[in-house]
Design an enzyme around this catalytic site. Structure first.
Site, PDB file in Angstrom:
ATOM      1  N   ASN A 153       0.840  -1.215   0.000  1.00 23.78           N
ATOM      2  CA  ASN A 153       0.000   0.000   0.000  1.00 23.78           C
ATOM      3  C   ASN A 153       0.868   1.255   0.000  1.00 23.78           C
ATOM      4  O   ASN A 153       0.545   2.237  -0.676  1.00 23.78           O
ATOM      5  CB  ASN A 153      -0.957  -0.009   1.189  1.00 23.78           C
ATOM      6  CG  ASN A 153      -2.192  -0.828   0.908  1.00 23.78           C
ATOM      7  OD1 ASN A 153      -3.007  -0.453   0.075  1.00 23.78           O
ATOM      8  ND2 ASN A 153      -2.311  -1.974   1.572  1.00 23.78           N
ATOM      9  N   HIS A 172      -7.757  -0.765   5.969  1.00 21.37           N
ATOM     10  CA  HIS A 172      -8.068  -2.055   6.595  1.00 21.37           C
ATOM     11  C   HIS A 172      -8.777  -2.938   5.566  1.00 21.37           C
ATOM     12  O   HIS A 172      -9.654  -2.465   4.838  1.00 21.37           O
ATOM     13  CB  HIS A 172      -8.960  -1.833   7.820  1.00 21.37           C
ATOM     14  CG  HIS A 172      -9.275  -3.115   8.538  1.00 21.37           C
ATOM     15  ND1 HIS A 172      -8.337  -3.771   9.310  1.00 21.37           N
ATOM     16  CD2 HIS A 172     -10.394  -3.867   8.571  1.00 21.37           C
ATOM     17  CE1 HIS A 172      -8.886  -4.881   9.789  1.00 21.37           C
ATOM     18  NE2 HIS A 172     -10.127  -4.963   9.359  1.00 21.37           N
TER      19      HIS A 172
HETATM   20  C1  GAR Z   1      -3.024  -4.700   4.010  1.00 19.04           C
HETATM   21  O1  GAR Z   1      -3.923  -5.660   3.521  1.00 19.04           O
HETATM   22  C2  GAR Z   1      -3.707  -3.770   4.982  1.00 19.04           C
HETATM   23  O2  GAR Z   1      -5.044  -3.486   4.641  1.00 19.04           O
HETATM   24  C3  GAR Z   1      -3.642  -4.573   6.266  1.00 19.04           C
HETATM   25  O3  GAR Z   1      -2.359  -5.137   6.247  1.00 19.04           O
HETATM   26  C4  GAR Z   1      -1.950  -5.355   4.890  1.00 19.04           C
HETATM   27  C5  GAR Z   1      -0.606  -4.717   4.707  1.00 19.04           C
HETATM   28  O4  GAR Z   1      -0.084  -4.991   3.433  1.00 19.04           O
HETATM   29  N1  GAR Z   1      -3.861  -3.742   7.425  1.00 19.04           N
HETATM   30  C6  GAR Z   1      -4.528  -4.123   8.503  1.00 19.04           C
HETATM   31  O5  GAR Z   1      -4.978  -5.257   8.645  1.00 19.04           O
HETATM   32  C7  GAR Z   1      -4.724  -3.045   9.564  1.00 19.04           C
HETATM   33  N2  GAR Z   1      -5.622  -3.467  10.567  1.00 19.04           N
HETATM   34  P1  GAR Z   1       1.023  -4.053   2.785  1.00 19.04           P
HETATM   35  O6  GAR Z   1       2.156  -3.951   3.818  1.00 19.04           O
HETATM   36  O7  GAR Z   1       1.466  -4.789   1.561  1.00 19.04           O
HETATM   37  O8  GAR Z   1       0.418  -2.730   2.492  1.00 19.04           O
END
Ligand code: GAR
Length: 219
Positions: free
Chosen positions: A17, A112
């Site tokens: 992200n 999220h």
């Molecule tokens: C993502 O899916 C984000 O939405 C989630 O962690 C992942 C991180 O991926 N966040 C949560 O669950 C927050 N409660 P990334 O490091 O590749 O962005």
């Protein structure tokens, strides 16, 4: 000065992200620019991605700080020093206390992987599958002290298939995360989204948007 709104991103891991935000901000017409990527883990993969994009990075380890308060004070100092006006949590997997959250009230944003207020917390996709929901998705929201809560800026939905695994669902949702996080940050930093109580009011009328998931119908 570029005249763009300075934003920091906080990560704990992969940082996909964060990478989507970096890519959006690479367009000079985007209303925000990333001034710092802050990680609570030295081994966060996203740190390499940020450094490769020429963005300043910093690691503040909880363990080295001894307490959550000490970590948060050090993080606040680093964010202020970088001149950040908004902070985006992007897979930042530690709870932040009211002390930190209030310091950044209405300027701290999270993503999220569920349609909040459904399924806050961990193992979101497993729980979505177990519950039998037919639509799930992702949410970008301003952060309040309670975990995965706060005024919603943007959401996107995907249909859930009975054949889905948590991994397959996570991958489909993640693609949408990469679209709505930059879109939400753009709305906020261009002043097109404002917090009113516990809601976000958008400048645009979204009532004509197409439904994202329609069940098959006979006939
Ligand atoms: C993502 O899916 C984000 O939405 C989630 O962690 C992942 C991180 O991926 N966040 C949560 O669950 C927050 N409660 P990334 O490091 O590749 O962005």
């Amino acid at each position: 000065m570029s005249g763009r709104v300075p934003v920091a991103v906080m990560i704990s891991g992969r940082g996909s992200n964060m990478a989507a935000l970096i890519e959006a901000c690479a367009d000079p017409a985007f209303p925000a620019e990333i001034v710092l990527v802050l990680s609570n883990r030295e081994d966060a993969k996203g740190l390499e991605t940020a450094a490769a994009a020429g963005i300043p990075t910093k690691v503040i380890d909880y363990r080295g700080k001894g307490s959550r308060e000490a970590f948060e004070d050090a993080a606040i100092e680093a964010l202020e020093e970088a001149g950040a006006e908004y902070v985006c949590l992007a897979g930042f997997m530690r709870l932040l206390s009211g002390h930190f959250v209030e310091r950044w009230r209405d300027r701290l944003i999270n993503i999220h992987p569920s349609l909040l207020p459904a399924f806050p917390g961990l193992n979101t996709h497993e729980r979505a599958l177990q519950s039998g929901v037919k639509i799930t998705g992702c949410t970008v929201h301003f952060v309040r002290a309670e975990m995965d809560s706060g005024p919603i800026i943007a959401q996107a939905a995907v249909p859930v298939s009975d054949r889905d695994t948590a991994e397959a669902l996570a991958a489909r949702v993640l693609k949408l995360e990469h679209q709505i996080y930059p879109a939400a940050l753009s709305l906020v930093t261009s002043g097109k989204a404002r917090v009113a109580g516990e809601r976000v009011i958008l400048d645009e009328d979204t009532s004509e948007l197409k439904p994202l998931a329609v069940p098959p119908m006979d006939g």
